[in-house]
Motif scaffolding. Structure first.
Motif, PDB file in Angstrom:
ATOM      1  N   LEU A 325      86.143   8.301  52.488  1.00  0.00           N
ATOM      2  CA  LEU A 325      84.995   9.020  53.043  1.00  0.00           C
ATOM      3  C   LEU A 325      85.135   9.221  54.545  1.00  0.00           C
ATOM      4  CD1 LEU A 325      82.083   7.357  51.036  1.00  0.00           C
ATOM      5  CD2 LEU A 325      82.991   9.677  50.776  1.00  0.00           C
ATOM      6  N   LEU A 326      85.707   8.240  55.233  1.00  0.00           N
ATOM      7  CA  LEU A 326      85.928   8.393  56.676  1.00  0.00           C
ATOM      8  C   LEU A 326      86.977   9.466  56.963  1.00  0.00           C
ATOM      9  CD1 LEU A 326      85.781   4.650  57.783  1.00  0.00           C
ATOM     10  CD2 LEU A 326      84.273   6.487  58.584  1.00  0.00           C
ATOM     11  N   HIS A 327      88.059   9.490  56.183  1.00  0.00           N
ATOM     12  CA  HIS A 327      89.084  10.527  56.381  1.00  0.00           C
ATOM     13  C   HIS A 327      88.523  11.911  56.073  1.00  0.00           C
ATOM     14  CE1 HIS A 327      92.375   7.969  57.450  1.00  0.00           C
ATOM     15  NE2 HIS A 327      92.386   7.307  56.297  1.00  0.00           N
ATOM     16  N   CYS A 328      87.719  12.012  55.028  1.00  0.00           N
ATOM     17  CA  CYS A 328      87.082  13.299  54.719  1.00  0.00           C
ATOM     18  C   CYS A 328      86.196  13.747  55.882  1.00  0.00           C
ATOM     19  CB  CYS A 328      86.243  13.189  53.450  1.00  0.00           C
ATOM     20  SG  CYS A 328      87.195  13.173  51.923  1.00  0.00           S
ATOM     21  N   GLN A 329      85.454  12.791  56.447  1.00  0.00           N
ATOM     22  CA  GLN A 329      84.555  13.145  57.545  1.00  0.00           C
ATOM     23  C   GLN A 329      85.336  13.576  58.783  1.00  0.00           C
ATOM     24  OE1 GLN A 329      81.333  13.311  56.870  1.00  0.00           O
ATOM     25  NE2 GLN A 329      81.068  14.330  58.839  1.00  0.00           N
ATOM     26  N   LYS A 330      86.467  12.930  59.031  1.00  0.00           N
ATOM     27  CA  LYS A 330      87.309  13.341  60.148  1.00  0.00           C
ATOM     28  C   LYS A 330      87.794  14.782  59.951  1.00  0.00           C
ATOM     29  CE  LYS A 330      90.141  13.205  63.697  1.00  0.00           C
ATOM     30  NZ  LYS A 330      89.652  13.239  65.089  1.00  0.00           N
ATOM     31  N   PHE A 331      88.213  15.095  58.734  1.00  0.00           N
ATOM     32  CA  PHE A 331      88.643  16.457  58.401  1.00  0.00           C
ATOM     33  C   PHE A 331      87.486  17.444  58.620  1.00  0.00           C
ATOM     34  CE2 PHE A 331      89.088  19.965  55.435  1.00  0.00           C
ATOM     35  CZ  PHE A 331      90.417  20.346  55.597  1.00  0.00           C
ATOM     36  N   ILE A 332      86.304  17.068  58.173  1.00  0.00           N
ATOM     37  CA  ILE A 332      85.124  17.931  58.318  1.00  0.00           C
ATOM     38  C   ILE A 332      84.802  18.158  59.796  1.00  0.00           C
ATOM     39  CG2 ILE A 332      82.627  18.018  57.938  1.00  0.00           C
ATOM     40  CD1 ILE A 332      83.184  16.446  55.291  1.00  0.00           C
ATOM     41  N   GLU A 333      84.912  17.096  60.596  1.00  0.00           N
ATOM     42  CA  GLU A 333      84.610  17.230  62.027  1.00  0.00           C
ATOM     43  C   GLU A 333      85.584  18.181  62.716  1.00  0.00           C
ATOM     44  OE1 GLU A 333      81.898  16.228  63.106  1.00  0.00           O
ATOM     45  OE2 GLU A 333      81.312  14.772  61.571  1.00  0.00           O
ATOM     46  N   LEU A 334      86.854  18.162  62.301  1.00  0.00           N
ATOM     47  CA  LEU A 334      87.836  19.096  62.873  1.00  0.00           C
ATOM     48  C   LEU A 334      87.482  20.527  62.505  1.00  0.00           C
ATOM     49  CD1 LEU A 334      91.110  17.062  62.209  1.00  0.00           C
ATOM     50  CD2 LEU A 334      90.116  17.599  64.449  1.00  0.00           C
ATOM     51  N   VAL A 335      87.049  20.734  61.280  1.00  0.00           N
ATOM     52  CA  VAL A 335      86.618  22.077  60.880  1.00  0.00           C
ATOM     53  C   VAL A 335      85.382  22.490  61.670  1.00  0.00           C
ATOM     54  CG1 VAL A 335      85.731  23.480  58.975  1.00  0.00           C
ATOM     55  CG2 VAL A 335      87.591  21.864  58.563  1.00  0.00           C
ATOM     56  N   ARG A 336      84.489  21.554  61.902  1.00  0.00           N
ATOM     57  CA  ARG A 336      83.244  21.844  62.618  1.00  0.00           C
ATOM     58  C   ARG A 336      83.511  22.415  64.015  1.00  0.00           C
ATOM     59  NH1 ARG A 336      78.393  19.345  61.714  1.00  0.00           N
ATOM     60  NH2 ARG A 336      79.427  17.571  60.729  1.00  0.00           N
ATOM     61  N   ILE A 337      84.511  21.850  64.689  1.00  0.00           N
ATOM     62  CA  ILE A 337      84.814  22.315  66.062  1.00  0.00           C
ATOM     63  C   ILE A 337      85.898  23.384  66.065  1.00  0.00           C
ATOM     64  CG2 ILE A 337      84.075  20.141  67.088  1.00  0.00           C
ATOM     65  CD1 ILE A 337      87.021  19.341  67.348  1.00  0.00           C
ATOM     66  N   ARG A 338      86.194  23.923  64.863  1.00  0.00           N
ATOM     67  CA  ARG A 338      87.148  25.030  64.689  1.00  0.00           C
ATOM     68  C   ARG A 338      88.573  24.647  65.044  1.00  0.00           C
ATOM     69  NH1 ARG A 338      85.371  27.912  61.172  1.00  0.00           N
ATOM     70  NH2 ARG A 338      86.538  29.753  61.858  1.00  0.00           N
ATOM     71  N   GLU A 339      88.908  23.375  64.945  1.00  0.00           N
ATOM     72  CA  GLU A 339      90.289  22.915  65.109  1.00  0.00           C
ATOM     73  C   GLU A 339      90.976  23.008  63.751  1.00  0.00           C
ATOM     74  OE1 GLU A 339      92.180  21.968  67.561  1.00  0.00           O
ATOM     75  OE2 GLU A 339      90.746  21.983  69.225  1.00  0.00           O
ATOM     76  N   LEU A 340      91.164  24.241  63.270  1.00  0.00           N
ATOM     77  CA  LEU A 340      91.652  24.437  61.915  1.00  0.00           C
ATOM     78  C   LEU A 340      93.097  23.975  61.749  1.00  0.00           C
ATOM     79  CD1 LEU A 340      90.058  27.893  61.042  1.00  0.00           C
ATOM     80  CD2 LEU A 340      89.116  25.586  60.822  1.00  0.00           C
ATOM     81  N   GLU A 341      93.916  24.224  62.749  1.00  0.00           N
ATOM     82  CA  GLU A 341      95.310  23.768  62.669  1.00  0.00           C
ATOM     83  C   GLU A 341      95.368  22.256  62.611  1.00  0.00           C
ATOM     84  OE1 GLU A 341      99.544  24.106  65.163  1.00  0.00           O
ATOM     85  OE2 GLU A 341      97.849  25.419  65.680  1.00  0.00           O
ATOM     86  N   GLY A 342      94.533  21.607  63.432  1.00  0.00           N
ATOM     87  CA  GLY A 342      94.471  20.148  63.410  1.00  0.00           C
ATOM     88  C   GLY A 342      93.952  19.634  62.082  1.00  0.00           C
ATOM     89  N   ALA A 343      92.983  20.356  61.490  1.00  0.00           N
ATOM     90  CA  ALA A 343      92.446  19.955  60.191  1.00  0.00           C
ATOM     91  C   ALA A 343      93.519  20.032  59.114  1.00  0.00           C
ATOM     92  CB  ALA A 343      91.256  20.840  59.826  1.00  0.00           C
ATOM     93  N   VAL A 344      94.341  21.092  59.155  1.00  0.00           N
ATOM     94  CA  VAL A 344      95.419  21.244  58.171  1.00  0.00           C
ATOM     95  C   VAL A 344      96.412  20.095  58.293  1.00  0.00           C
ATOM     96  CG1 VAL A 344      97.369  22.663  57.464  1.00  0.00           C
ATOM     97  CG2 VAL A 344      95.167  23.733  57.986  1.00  0.00           C
ATOM     98  N   LYS A 345      96.799  19.785  59.528  1.00  0.00           N
ATOM     99  CA  LYS A 345      97.757  18.701  59.749  1.00  0.00           C
ATOM    100  C   LYS A 345      97.174  17.367  59.296  1.00  0.00           C
ATOM    101  CE  LYS A 345     100.185  20.821  63.667  1.00  0.00           C
ATOM    102  NZ  LYS A 345     100.482  20.713  65.128  1.00  0.00           N
ATOM    103  N   TYR A 346      95.898  17.143  59.626  1.00  0.00           N
ATOM    104  CA  TYR A 346      95.260  15.887  59.247  1.00  0.00           C
ATOM    105  C   TYR A 346      95.160  15.771  57.730  1.00  0.00           C
ATOM    106  CZ  TYR A 346      92.062  11.913  59.493  1.00  0.00           C
ATOM    107  OH  TYR A 346      91.491  10.666  59.364  1.00  0.00           O
ATOM    108  N   GLY A 347      94.819  16.882  57.094  1.00  0.00           N
ATOM    109  CA  GLY A 347      94.706  16.883  55.643  1.00  0.00           C
ATOM    110  C   GLY A 347      96.026  16.577  54.965  1.00  0.00           C
ATOM    111  N   ARG A 348      97.113  17.133  55.493  1.00  0.00           N
ATOM    112  CA  ARG A 348      98.432  16.912  54.903  1.00  0.00           C
ATOM    113  C   ARG A 348      98.866  15.456  55.006  1.00  0.00           C
ATOM    114  NH1 ARG A 348     101.550  22.253  57.370  1.00  0.00           N
ATOM    115  NH2 ARG A 348     100.787  23.755  55.791  1.00  0.00           N
ATOM    116  N   VAL A 349      98.384  14.767  56.036  1.00  0.00           N
ATOM    117  CA  VAL A 349      98.782  13.373  56.229  1.00  0.00           C
ATOM    118  C   VAL A 349      97.817  12.406  55.538  1.00  0.00           C
ATOM    119  CG1 VAL A 349      99.143  11.531  57.918  1.00  0.00           C
ATOM    120  CG2 VAL A 349      99.945  13.863  58.399  1.00  0.00           C
ATOM    121  N   GLU A 350      96.516  12.580  55.816  1.00  0.00           N
ATOM    122  CA  GLU A 350      95.540  11.594  55.358  1.00  0.00           C
ATOM    123  C   GLU A 350      94.922  11.925  53.996  1.00  0.00           C
ATOM    124  OE1 GLU A 350      95.403   8.845  56.689  1.00  0.00           O
ATOM    125  OE2 GLU A 350      96.253   9.171  58.670  1.00  0.00           O
TER     126      GLU A 350
END
Length: 458
Positions: A325-350
């Motif tokens: 749930l914490l990793h999902c929330q981190k991914f959601i927060e990256l999407v929230r601030i429009r850090e889409l590239e960072g969200a993709v990278k985070y998703g691929r790892v976590e």
């Protein structure tokens, strides 16, 4: 090491997150109305055939011939049973012609009722009869009830699901009530029994002569009056609110609350179960407050850091529900601030750690779907960007920290405050009461009750 209690807590909050994923808040069943198909006309198929004539609009009934005996009744039910998910149901009948004997009647019958009999003459039926003013309920012998009715009169039949009573009216005034001893579906029923008798039925398409809205309001006042008579321990609400603030780590609000009440309200002890007392609710209060604030502001990296420092046992299993749930929330927060590239990278790892694990599949899919929309906040998965999603994660972390208290014996005491247990008990009582009434009466929705400020009778 993760304890059995912590595993139960993680599984519980994961199920809550999955429930939100499959039924987002905007489509919650509690926001739906209890629409039931209403009776709209007379049922010409299930009727006593040649002993009656039904008009083309299926709202008028006439007895064309001379009856020879008691089984020559022209009886007909409505096309649908009386709706049951409400406080009251009501319909009316107007006597257009009293015919030769004035043997019209109004009542309620079950689907197995013999349609060549007056309502009330057979088992599982109620009937108020015009020629003698008697009430019949399940037998051929009537009981004193009300006045007779004839041409020009408007009589009505109703079901009060709160008091479990059937009532009848004449010309807008209640005649009397009778206990509703049947739990099965009831059909509004009218009958004619002598030559030229004619009645019309109003299922609500036209205004009723009887003020049904005022009657409903009066019934709700009766419910409220009963509730107001129930005594509660002095200042119990203060203790319940305080226990809620303690449980969820609202330390700042708790301090202000205590200061505001310090001079006027003495401390009150709420009996706790399983040995869980207020001192245990105070456990790690400042830590829980800080972590909740971090989660609510989207600082998930800081949350991980704090947990590694203070409660490493909670997140030592990187595939546990709380970590997920914490990793999902981190991914959601990256999407929230429009850090889409960072969200993709985070998703691929976590998030990739959880691919293929059935218990996580739904929420992973919902999170990743955020990337597919130009404006994720307006998408079908936009609810993930709302405050409620952060609260689920914050509640999970809060409960997990409470579970590390060595005095904690019951995982449920970590998951819910006393206030929430009280509301669950209220819901259970209302559902049980409805069950005992044959699943009839108003459906209880907690959210709706809280929003309207109304309490149910229980």
């Amino acid at each position: 090491m993760v304890t059995n209690q912590q595993e139960q807590i993680g599984t519980y909050f994961l199920s809550q997150a999955k429930l939100t994923a499959t039924s987002p808040p905007q489509t919650s069943p509690e926001s739906d109305t209890d629409d039931e198909p209403l009776p709209t006309e007379l049922n010409t198929i299930n009727s006593s055939g040649g002993f009656l004539v039904v008009s083309t609009d299926k709202l008028s009934l006439r007895y064309p011939s001379v009856n020879l005996h008691g089984h020559d009744v022209g009886a007909v039910q409505s096309n649908r049973p009386a709706p049951a998910k409400r406080l009251v149901y009501y319909f009316e009948m107007k006597v257009v012609n009293a015919g030769s004997k004035g043997q019209m009647s109004i009542g309620f019958t079950t689907d197995s009722f013999k349609m060549r009999r007056q309502p009330g003459w057979e088992a599982n039926s109620y009937g108020y009869h015009g020629d003698d003013g008697l009430l019949y309920r399940g037998q051929g012998k009537g009981e004193p009830f009300g006045p007779t009715f004839t041409m020009g009169d408007v009589v009505g039949g109703g079901i009060n699901y709160s008091s479990q009573e059937v009532f009848f009216t004449k010309n807008g005034v209640i005649v009397g009530t009778v206990y509703k001893d049947m739990k099965s579906q009831l059909f509004p029923t009218v009958a004619v029994h002598s030559q030229n008798e004619e009645v019309t039925v109003n299922f609500g398409k036209e205004p009723f002569l009887f003020d049904i809205k005022a009657y409903e309001a009066q019934e709700r006042l009766k419910q409220q009056s009963m509730i107001e008579k129930i005594t509660l321990p002095q200042d119990v609400s203060y203790g319940i609110v305080r226990s809620y603030l303690l449980h969820y780590g609202y330390e700042g609000t708790l301090n202000v609350f205590d200061m505001a009440n310090n001079n006027s309200v003495p401390p009150i002890a709420i009996p706790q179960e399983n040995g869980f007392v207020e001192q245990d609710s105070m456990y790690a209060l400042n830590h829980r407050k800080t972590l909740r604030q971090m989660i609510r502001s989207g600082q998930i990296d800081a949350v991980f850091g704090k947990l590694y420092e203070l409660y490493p046992q909670i997140i030592q299993d990187d595939k546990s529900p709380v970590c997920f749930l914490l990793h999902c929330q981190k991914f959601i927060e990256l999407v929230r601030i429009r850090e889409l590239e960072g969200a993709v990278k985070y998703g691929r790892v976590e998030l990739a750690k959880f691919f293929g694990l059935e218990e996580y599949e739904e929420l992973v899919r919902e999170c990743v779907a955020l990337l597919a929309y130009e404006d994720p906040s307006k998408s079908p998965v936009g609810y993930l960007l709302g405050d409620s999603q952060r609260e689920v994660v914050a509640d999970t972390v809060n409960a997990m920290i409470l579970s590390t208290n060595p005095n904690t014996k019951d995982s449920w005491s970590c998951m819910h405050s006393q206030l929430e247990k009280l509301l669950r008990q209220l819901t259970a009582c209302c559902l049980e009461r409805r069950f005992l009434n044959g699943d009839q009466g108003e459906t209880f929705y907690l959210h709706r009750m809280l929003q309207s400020g109304k309490m149910c009778k229980h």
